[in-house]
Structure formats: C-alpha cells, structure tokens
Design an enzyme around this catalytic site. Structure first.
Site, short mmCIF file in Angstrom:
data_model
loop_
_atom_site.label_atom_id
_atom_site.label_comp_id
_atom_site.label_asym_id
_atom_site.label_seq_id
_atom_site.Cartn_x
_atom_site.Cartn_y
_atom_site.Cartn_z
N ALA A 58 0.86 -1.20 0.00
CA ALA A 58 0.00 0.00 0.00
C ALA A 58 0.88 1.23 0.00
CB ALA A 58 -0.92 0.02 1.23
N ALA A 60 0.37 3.72 1.71
CA ALA A 60 0.43 4.22 3.09
C ALA A 60 1.51 3.55 3.92
CB ALA A 60 -0.92 4.02 3.77
N TYR A 61 1.98 2.39 3.49
CA TYR A 61 2.94 1.65 4.31
C TYR A 61 4.30 2.33 4.27
CZ TYR A 61 -0.50 -2.17 4.19
OH TYR A 61 -1.63 -2.94 4.30
N GLN A 62 4.66 2.90 5.42
CA GLN A 62 5.95 3.57 5.61
C GLN A 62 6.25 4.57 4.48
OE1 GLN A 62 5.67 2.47 8.66
NE2 GLN A 62 7.87 2.33 8.92
#
Length: 352
Positions: A58, A60-62
């Site tokens: 995603a 949004a991941y890190q």
C-alpha cells in the site's frame, strides 16, 4: 504451493499472499518494527522460491517505501507477468477536500504515485483501502474504472468495508458499466470472525475473492502468550488496541491452536492459516523473518479434519468491531469526520 483464481477475475494467485506492511523505512512511518530493504529482499526471494506469486502492499505503508522495496525486488527476481501485485490507496485527505480535489482526481494521483514507487506500468489489483464516507461512491467507482480503462490496473478490490457497501458499489458498477470489485480484504482470523455474519456468505454467493488481512492476529495465533515475543508484539500499539480487550476469551482458542499443533507436529502458524484457508481465497500473511513466510507456505499443505475445525471454532463468542472498521465511520452531526486529520501518516497507522 497451491494456486486458484482470484474470484471471477483471470488472475491466478498463490493460496498465500505475502503481506508487505512489515517492509519499509522505519524512520518514515508510524511503525518502528518494519524491516529494511535487504531483509525485505531476502523474504521476497524466499517467498518466490516457495511458489508465492501474490504480493500485497500500500502507498500508506511507511510513506511508500514498502512499495519501493517490493518493486525493486520483483524487478530483479521475477518476470512481471509471473507475479500478481496488489496495492492500496487511502481516502482523500481533509486538505484535498478543502481544495476541491475530486475522488476521480485523487485516485488518478494515487495510482500514478504507487506505480512510480513500484517502478511498474500497472498493478494487477488496485484496492480501495477503506470506505470513503466523504466522497460519493459514484466518484470512487468512476475513478477506479478510469484506472482500469487506462491499463494502470487489471482489476479492483476493496478493504475494510461492510457487505452492504460492497453490494452497493458493485450494483452501481454493473448499472454504469464500470469495473467492479473482484476481491475484498477484511479483518478475519480465528479470533476475529465477524466477517462470517454477512461478508463471507455474500462473497461466496457472488464469486468475490476473500483475501483477509491480520490472518494471524498480529502474531497472536502463531505463539502462546509471552512466548518468543517480537519487537512488533512489544511496540505495535494498534494491534494491542485491536486484540487486548478480548484477550481472555481469545486465549481459549489460542490454546486449542497450540494443542492441535503439538498433536500434529506442526506450528501454530500452520494450524491457524490452514483453518483460514478453508474459508478464504488467499490470506494475506505478513512476514518480517524468513520463517514467517516458510510457515505460511507450509500451511497450504495442512488439511485439518472436520473435528479439528469444529474444536477450533467452538469457543468463539461475538466480538465488537475492532480496528479500522470501528474507527472509519460517518461523522455525527456537527462533528468532523474521524479520518479528517488530513495526515496520511495517521491514516497509515490504522492499516495494521
């Protein structure tokens, strides 16, 4: 490894999907326990060796570094046509809403940013990370259809929604000639089975793939309490938010997982995922160590008896909504929306 079709799509996926939320620059996100690129590459390579061809990440991941690590590894280790890559986008921020950015414009920007991170021309599955209460569903489905028509995604899916929302979205897509959702990624495991009320039977009826996340309840279904605790177990406040309130009743089920694992000479991971594989298309199994993906892959070969399945299921009692589904809700009159911070990093924190 075993393979299956992803719902009614023509995508052939491994029965285990590698969840990549644990990959990424720990300095650029909300999770201190994520692993760096070198470790991520080792895990991805091992997954490919074990036959895993389905990968979930995603933007949004890190702060997008999960996408970057996955994309670089797959470019070096696999042919693009041999892997199935899924990524996700969050709803519009409050800042975007204030500036008049439409749902269509937001999705167009998000897919382009993800493709840049991944270093790819397209993704196989583009997933709406959660229901967007502040954007008309018509705009979301139109925006996703434009992504598919542009060849930037082959299919679309959704995560963190109710069955009525999925039904509404796909009915609109059918009416308007838009691409419809072929998969749903919900919170579902042995100690959180609320999806069985409506989502699971609905998806079975409609041929929609179930690719549940938190398949091992953030590690709780892979070991006894206090046993071999990890950095994530100690520091993942959001996982504690999801599970600590029901720890006592969940512990009965966890003990039964351990009992069956000991009797069968396998790990708790294998038992927990073998159960979920009887319900779902391809559970999303996160990995930050080699043995995580190795255990997940072995689960595909473990066949539980009907008696074992009943024994695991019998102690379950209804749970309140937890995690994203408990927090992503329409605002009450006069209140700002729960997700109205406009801070993508705060949104990211909710994606465990």
């Amino acid at each position: 490894m075993q393979y299956t079709k992803l719902g009614r799509s023509d995508l052939t996926v491994s029965r285990i999907c590698m969840g990549c939320m644990g990959f990424g620059d720990a300095a650029r996100g909300q999770h201190s326990w994520t692993v760096g690129e070198e470790r991520a590459r080792e895990i991805i390579r091992r997954g490919l060796e074990l036959g895993v061809n389905f990968f979930d990440t995603a933007i949004a991941y890190q702060s997008g570094t999960s996408e970057q690590y996955l994309g670089r590894a797959l470019r070096d280790m696999a042919r693009r046509e041999d892997v199935v890559v899924a990524t996700k986008f969050l709803p519009r921020t409050q800042e975007e809403i204030g500036r008049g950015v439409t749902g269509q414009q937001h999705i167009a920007r998000m897919i382009d940013a993800s493709l840049k991170n991944l270093g790819m021309d397209y993704v196989d599955l583009y997933i709406c990370h959660m229901w967007d209460w502040q954007t008309p569903i018509e705009d979301i489905m139109d925006g996703l259809d434009r992504v598919v028509r542009a060849g930037k995604a082959r299919y679309i899916g959704i995560s963190n929604c109710f069955a009525w929302q999925l039904a509404k979205a796909n009915a609109l897509a059918e009416r308007e000639g838009f691409a419809g959702f072929v998969s749903v990624q919900g919170h579902y495991n042995l100690i959180f089975r609320e999806e069985e009320r409506e989502m699971v039977p609905y998806c079975h009826e409609e041929g929609i793939a179930l690719t549940p996340y938190s398949a091992l309840a953030s590690g709780r279904l892979s070991r006894l309490p206090g046993e071999n605790d990890t950095k994530r177990a100690a520091e993942d406040a959001y996982a504690k938010f999801k599970y600590d309130a029901t720890a006592r009743q969940d512990g009965v089920i966890i003990a039964r997982v351990a009992e069956i694992a000991a009797r069968r000479g396998v790990t708790m991971t294998e038992v927990s995922l073998a159960w979920l594989l009887t319900k779902a298309t391809a559970p999303v199994a996160g990995a930050t160590k080699l043995h995580h993906i190795e255990g997940a892959a072995r689960a595909v070969e473990l066949e539980l008896t009907g008696g074992e399945i009943a024994y695991l299921e019998e102690p379950y009692v209804p749970h309140p909504l937890a995690g994203v589904m408990a927090q992503n809700r329409p605002a009450a009159a006069g209140e700002p929306h729960v997700w109205s911070t406009g801070d993508q990093k705060i949104g990211e924190e909710k994606q465990t």
